[in-house]
Scaffold this motif. Structure first.
Motif, PDB file in Angstrom:
ATOM      1  N   TYR A 195       0.785  -1.719  -0.158  1.00 41.14           N
ATOM      2  CA  TYR A 195      -0.066  -0.290   0.066  1.00 41.14           C
ATOM      3  C   TYR A 195       0.860   0.842   0.022  1.00 41.14           C
ATOM      4  O   TYR A 195       1.483   0.824   0.638  1.00 41.14           O
ATOM      5  N   TYR A 196       0.539   2.366  -0.208  1.00 41.28           N
ATOM      6  CA  TYR A 196       1.393   3.343  -0.610  1.00 41.28           C
ATOM      7  C   TYR A 196       0.379   4.441  -0.032  1.00 41.28           C
ATOM      8  O   TYR A 196      -0.579   4.701   0.432  1.00 41.28           O
ATOM      9  N   TYR A 197       1.110   5.666   0.909  1.00 39.91           N
ATOM     10  CA  TYR A 197       0.169   6.632   2.131  1.00 39.91           C
ATOM     11  C   TYR A 197       1.096   7.469   1.785  1.00 39.91           C
ATOM     12  O   TYR A 197       2.918   7.356   1.453  1.00 39.91           O
ATOM     13  N   ALA A 198       0.756   8.825   2.280  1.00 39.34           N
ATOM     14  CA  ALA A 198       1.166   9.943   1.554  1.00 39.34           C
ATOM     15  C   ALA A 198       0.213  10.692   2.688  1.00 39.34           C
ATOM     16  O   ALA A 198      -0.422  11.235   2.323  1.00 39.34           O
ATOM     17  N   ALA A 199       0.709  11.546   3.728  1.00 37.87           N
ATOM     18  CA  ALA A 199      -0.568  12.703   3.834  1.00 37.87           C
ATOM     19  C   ALA A 199      -0.926  13.643   2.726  1.00 37.87           C
ATOM     20  O   ALA A 199      -1.535  14.295   3.181  1.00 37.87           O
ATOM     21  N   SER A 200       0.267  14.238   3.033  1.00 41.51           N
ATOM     22  CA  SER A 200       0.143  15.072   1.885  1.00 41.51           C
ATOM     23  C   SER A 200       1.002  14.981   0.382  1.00 41.51           C
ATOM     24  O   SER A 200       2.082  14.118   0.212  1.00 41.51           O
ATOM     25  N   ASN A 201       1.222  15.639  -0.722  1.00 42.18           N
ATOM     26  CA  ASN A 201       1.501  15.757  -1.780  1.00 42.18           C
ATOM     27  C   ASN A 201       1.808  14.896  -2.420  1.00 42.18           C
ATOM     28  O   ASN A 201       3.089  14.053  -2.898  1.00 42.18           O
ATOM     29  N   LYS A 202       0.784  14.004  -2.753  1.00 39.47           N
ATOM     30  CA  LYS A 202       0.810  12.308  -3.410  1.00 39.47           C
ATOM     31  C   LYS A 202       1.711  12.277  -4.520  1.00 39.47           C
ATOM     32  O   LYS A 202       1.244  13.476  -5.262  1.00 39.47           O
ATOM     33  N   ILE A 203       2.166  11.259  -4.881  1.00 42.68           N
ATOM     34  CA  ILE A 203       2.914  11.240  -6.489  1.00 42.68           C
ATOM     35  C   ILE A 203       1.159  11.103  -6.588  1.00 42.68           C
ATOM     36  O   ILE A 203       0.548   9.996  -6.826  1.00 42.68           O
ATOM     37  N   GLY A 204       1.429  11.538  -7.883  1.00 41.13           N
ATOM     38  CA  GLY A 204      -0.219  11.738  -8.896  1.00 41.13           C
ATOM     39  C   GLY A 204       0.103   9.717  -9.622  1.00 41.13           C
ATOM     40  O   GLY A 204       0.779   9.518  -9.795  1.00 41.13           O
ATOM     41  N   GLY A 205      -1.300   9.670  -9.861  1.00 41.63           N
ATOM     42  CA  GLY A 205      -1.089   8.398 -10.622  1.00 41.63           C
ATOM     43  C   GLY A 205      -1.620   7.580  -8.872  1.00 41.63           C
ATOM     44  O   GLY A 205      -1.756   6.306  -9.535  1.00 41.63           O
ATOM     45  N   LEU A 206      -1.205   7.503  -8.302  1.00 39.16           N
ATOM     46  CA  LEU A 206      -1.182   6.528  -6.862  1.00 39.16           C
ATOM     47  C   LEU A 206      -2.697   6.895  -5.976  1.00 39.16           C
ATOM     48  O   LEU A 206      -2.273   8.337  -5.643  1.00 39.16           O
ATOM     49  N   SER A 207      -2.982   6.396  -5.546  1.00 37.10           N
ATOM     50  CA  SER A 207      -4.298   6.803  -4.110  1.00 37.10           C
ATOM     51  C   SER A 207      -3.752   5.742  -3.039  1.00 37.10           C
ATOM     52  O   SER A 207      -3.003   4.508  -2.461  1.00 37.10           O
ATOM     53  N   ASN A 208      -3.953   6.496  -1.864  1.00 36.12           N
ATOM     54  CA  ASN A 208      -3.659   6.152  -0.614  1.00 36.12           C
ATOM     55  C   ASN A 208      -4.480   4.757  -0.195  1.00 36.12           C
ATOM     56  O   ASN A 208      -4.711   4.274   1.006  1.00 36.12           O
ATOM     57  N   ILE A 265       1.582   1.222 -13.596  1.00 36.05           N
ATOM     58  CA  ILE A 265       0.983   2.058 -13.451  1.00 36.05           C
ATOM     59  C   ILE A 265       1.886   3.434 -13.816  1.00 36.05           C
ATOM     60  O   ILE A 265       3.341   3.994 -13.001  1.00 36.05           O
ATOM     61  N   SER A 266       0.827   4.284 -14.192  1.00 40.76           N
ATOM     62  CA  SER A 266       1.989   5.580 -15.160  1.00 40.76           C
ATOM     63  C   SER A 266       1.942   7.135 -14.048  1.00 40.76           C
ATOM     64  O   SER A 266       0.754   7.336 -13.205  1.00 40.76           O
ATOM     65  N   LEU A 267       3.173   7.135 -13.190  1.00 39.24           N
ATOM     66  CA  LEU A 267       3.290   8.432 -12.418  1.00 39.24           C
ATOM     67  C   LEU A 267       2.881   9.942 -13.116  1.00 39.24           C
ATOM     68  O   LEU A 267       3.900   9.319 -13.969  1.00 39.24           O
TER      69      LEU A 267
END
Length: 834
Positions: free
Chosen positions: A479-492, A521-523
């Protein structure tokens, strides 16, 4: 709103399935419950707690399934046999039989995979055992430590049909050790130990030379050495298969169901169980093949007023055709009685009925003679409780005394009980979940990998993320997790699959197959500034999801979490969690059975570790033997997870009856009892090493303790104690209803008060659900705190306010290792006027 007093005076309909919640037109609705767990329904109406179990011994090989089989010479001489992988061990008088300080055992040919297919029939000190892969065996007892298991030495047969071809047989002699020569290819290597009959004699093949020549030992002399075409080979052999079923019937030993003749029965001579000499005299042996449109293998034989034959496609009755006559070769009669088909689980004879498990292992049927139809009927005993066998049943046994209960083992390790008294129309199911834990074999691979996300480490051209020394492999679920400034193309909120580019770079895919195909996946964008972000294995902290590959759980199942180092933040060991299935690989955990309060998962360990998912202890085998008193004994094999390893223990139920003795009851599993001088240390608990155990000291509940080095230290010194694994007993009523003329269904109701009528009870919790319970006080205000609470018989009135709703359920729980018997429940409620 109108006020009413309702009555639930008995529970003789047992636990009903949820699909019966609307059947208020059905008389048994008012004596049923939606949950009867670790209670036993008594034939006269009340429910009482299932007794706990005593620990006896660990099986020889805990890594393999093991089966218990009863052996009863008389009510005073009864044994339980532990059948494991190519061995048998023995139990008597509540303990394991030993010789020279070690468990007494003998060898057997039966492998683990064959144990639950064994069929057996016993006469006095001899038990005949059948499995289609082995010759029929005879287990004989001459003393507690003197048992033998040997091949049955049959006399003259049984045989296949006589040869009809031109092939001849020629013996080299008429007696002793000879060779037999066939005129064309006939023999195979698996014919060794097979009978061959011709020229008024027969021999047993001892060695294979070729397809036309074998060595043999003559058992009954041949008339001459002339070549003959009239010959026949034995029906029991490795070539044709051995019988899979056996039963005694009318002074004959009956075998059935070889691989080559799956619909054939082989009857011994009358009164001579190992003599298969056939003929037309009344006492001669005989062979009978069921004629049917398709091949339906015989699965079991049971002797009642007729011989019941259960096949995969139907049930048959074998008789002479006249009630007063015994079967003979000239009057044997077989008729089909039903078309349900039987599983391989051995059937039970109870009174005049045969209780059998239908082919799919979900329905238990009662095959009994019906005088009105002059034939047998087979009603479904699970029709009102179709959930009771939802994982399939694997083993059954019958405890006649004291309450006539069929005990059935479920594939998921729960135990189903059926209180059965057909004369009183009592068919009442109850479920049993044993205290302790077992390993599900499912794991959570957890870790938290942090990385700095920026335009350097996130390459939107190659779709790579740089994580130095990530340690991940292609196909790993993350799983990917970012509290802010997420990488485009990804979801928490999504699970991704790793594509390992190299030791320091990964790509992410939306499926395992895409990861294998290197389809990433395309970032679309990278954070404009350094941002600490995370890749989680096994844990999604954004929506509190665990990844458990092919978990096999259903919503509502309960589990326990066992970490191997550092726990996932939010989870604790020895805490029961309830599963919400997201998909085949993902689950959410809840702290309450109603699944309203999700467990908040906040982090994972910084390095990879694999944690276990545990569940309740699992019963794997059951056997009942005659008791030496007023109760038959129920023995079980229970799979447990103890001190980091899977164990399989032999245990037996403690007595139902404890004569109101405050120190004699035992409501703990895998327990032991201490009686002796006053002590605050109890030892001998190595079988529960590392487990949290509950203690009843001189009739009172003591604080739980964790077993260390086989011992526990008590808070208070005692002279008598019971120690073991706690289980609760739970009752939930059906939706309350007034009866036939009026109904409360769909109306808004409020239960504001109720009385529970108890017998010999200490301790109870009552409420509208398992998550909303109030403890009932059983200790009188003036009673001494140094003495145990006396057993209570009578009514307890409870203020009860569940608020307004349409369900109208009552939940009663015994959460402690104390006795409880419920005679009736009497709720008072307000009902919405219509």
């Amino acid at each position: 709103m109108g006020k009413q007093l309702l009555s639930i005076p008995s529970f003789t309909a047992g636990e009903m399935s949820d699909s019966m919640q609307g059947r208020t037109d059905f008389a048994k609705y008012f004596s049923a419950a939606s949950r009867i767990e670790n209670f036993v329904v008594l034939p006269h109406g009340p429910i009482t707690r299932r007794p706990g179990t005593y620990f006896v011994a660990e099986v020889k090989t805990s890594s393999a399934k093991t089966r218990l089989i009863p052996f009863s010479f008389s009510t005073e001489q009864t044994y339980v046999l532990e059948f494991g992988n190519q061995y048998i061990r023995f139990y008597k008088d509540d303990g394991q039989i030993t010789s020279g300080g070690s468990a007494y055992e003998i060898s057997s040919p039966y492998t683990t995979a064959q144990l639950f297919d064994l069929k057996f029939a016993q006469s006095a000190d001899v038990m005949y055992i059948c499995n289609e892969n082995h010759p029929v065996k005879k287990l004989s007892r001459t003393g507690h430590t003197s048992w033998t298991l040997a091949d049955v030495d049959f006399t003259d047969g049984p045989y296949l049909d006589s040869n009809t071809s031109s092939t001849t047989m020629t013996p080299s002699g008429t007696t002793g050790s000879i060779t037999i020569t066939a005129s064309s290819s006939t023999f195979v290597s698996t014919d060794v130990d097979r009978f061959i009959n011709f020229s008024n004699g027969y021999a047993k093949i001892t060695a294979f030379t070729s397809a036309t020549v074998v060595n043999a030992t003559v058992e009954n002399d041949f008339d001459n050495t002339t070549a003959v075409t009239d010959w026949k080979l034995g029906a029991f052999s490795t070539t044709t298969g051995h019988p899979r079923c056996v039963s005694f019937f009318e002074q004959r030993l009956v075998f059935a169901g070889t691989s080559n003749q799956p619909q054939t029965m082989f009857f011994s001579k009358s009164g001579d169980y190992e003599n298969m000499t056939s003929g037309t005299n009344d006492d001669d042996a005989m062979i009978y093949t069921i004629a049917s449109n398709q091949v339906n293998a015989i699965q079991a034989l049971k002797a009642t007023r007729t011989l019941i034959v259960m096949t995969t496609g139907g049930e048959y009755a074998v008789s002479s055709g006249a009630a007063q006559d015994a079967i003979t070769p000239t009057n044997i009669n077989i008729r089909k009685q039903s078309n349900y088909g039987s599983s391989g689980v051995d059937a039970l004879s109870i009174g005049n009925a045969t209780i059998f498990l239908q082919r799919a292992r979900r329905k238990i049927r009662e095959l009994a003679y019906n005088f009105d139809t002059d034939g047998y009927t087979a009603p479904d005993l699970t029709i009102l409780a179709d959930h009771i066998s939802e994982s399939g049943l694997t083993d059954m046994s019958y405890q006649q005394e004291p309450y006539s209960v069929v005990w059935a083992v479920r594939a998921d390790g729960q135990m189903a009980g059926l209180t059965y008294n057909r004369l009183e129309n009592v068919v009442a199911w109850h479920r049993h979940i044993f205290g302790g834990k077992s390993d599900t074999g499912k794991t959570v691979k957890q870790q938290k990998i942090s990385f700095t996300a920026n335009s350097t480490n996130v390459n939107t051209t190659s779709n790579q993320i740089t994580i130095t020394g990530h340690g991940l492999a292609t196909g790993d679920q993350v799983y990917y997790y970012a509290a802010s400034n997420k990488i485009g193309g990804l979801s928490n909120s999504k699970v991704y699959y790793v594509i390992n580019v190299d030791a320091n770079n990964i790509k992410l895919a939306i499926s395992s197959s895409n990861a294998s195909a290197n389809t990433a996946i395309s970032l679309t964008s990278a954070p404009g500034s350094d941002t600490t972000q995370f890749i989680y294995q096994g844990v999604n902290i954004n929506n509190n999801i665990l990844f458990v590959s092919a978990h096999g759980f259903k919503s509502g199942n309960h589990i326990f979490y066992k970490n191997s180092g550092t726990a996932i933040s939010g989870l604790s060991e020895n805490t029961k969690y309830f599963v919400e299935k997201i998909d085949d690989n993902q689950i959410q955990l809840y702290s309450d059975e109603a699944r309203e309060t999700v467990v908040n998962l906040t982090s994972a360990h910084s390095s990879e570790q694999t944690d276990k998912i545990l569940t309740h202890a699992k019963v794997e085998s059951v056997a009942c033997i005659d008791g030496d008193g007023e109760e038959d004994q129920v023995w079980v094999i229970v799979q447990r997870y103890i001190n980091g390893a899977t164990k399989r223990y032999v245990e037996y139920f403690t007595p139902f009856e404890f004569n109101e003795d405050l120190t004699a009851f035992h409501f703990l599993d895998s327990g032991l009892t201490y009686t002796g001088g006053e002590t605050s240390t109890l030892s001998g608990l190595t079988h529960l090493e590392g487990e949290v155990v509950d203690i009843i000291g001189e009739g009172s509940v003591q604080n739980s303790k964790t077993v260390s080095s086989g011992s526990i230290n008590l808070d208070t010194a005692i002279e008598e104690a019971q120690v073991g694994l706690l289980y609760s007993s739970d009752l939930q009523t059906m939706r309350l209803d007034e009866g036939y003329t009026e109904t409360t269904q769909t109306k808004t109701v409020r239960v504001f008060d109720l009385s529970v009528r108890f017998q010999n009870t200490v301790g109870a919790s009552v409420g509208p659900s398992s998550d909303n319970l109030t403890n009932i006080d059983f200790r009188d205000s003036g009673a001494s705190m140094d003495l145990p609470v006396p057993l209570f018989t009578g009514d307890k009135q409870i203020e009860f306010d569940a608020g307004h709703g349409v369900e109208g359920l009552i939940y009663v729980k015994q959460p402690q290792a104390l006795p409880m018997t419920i005679l009736g429940i009497y709720p008072r409620l307000e009902t919405e006027s219509v």
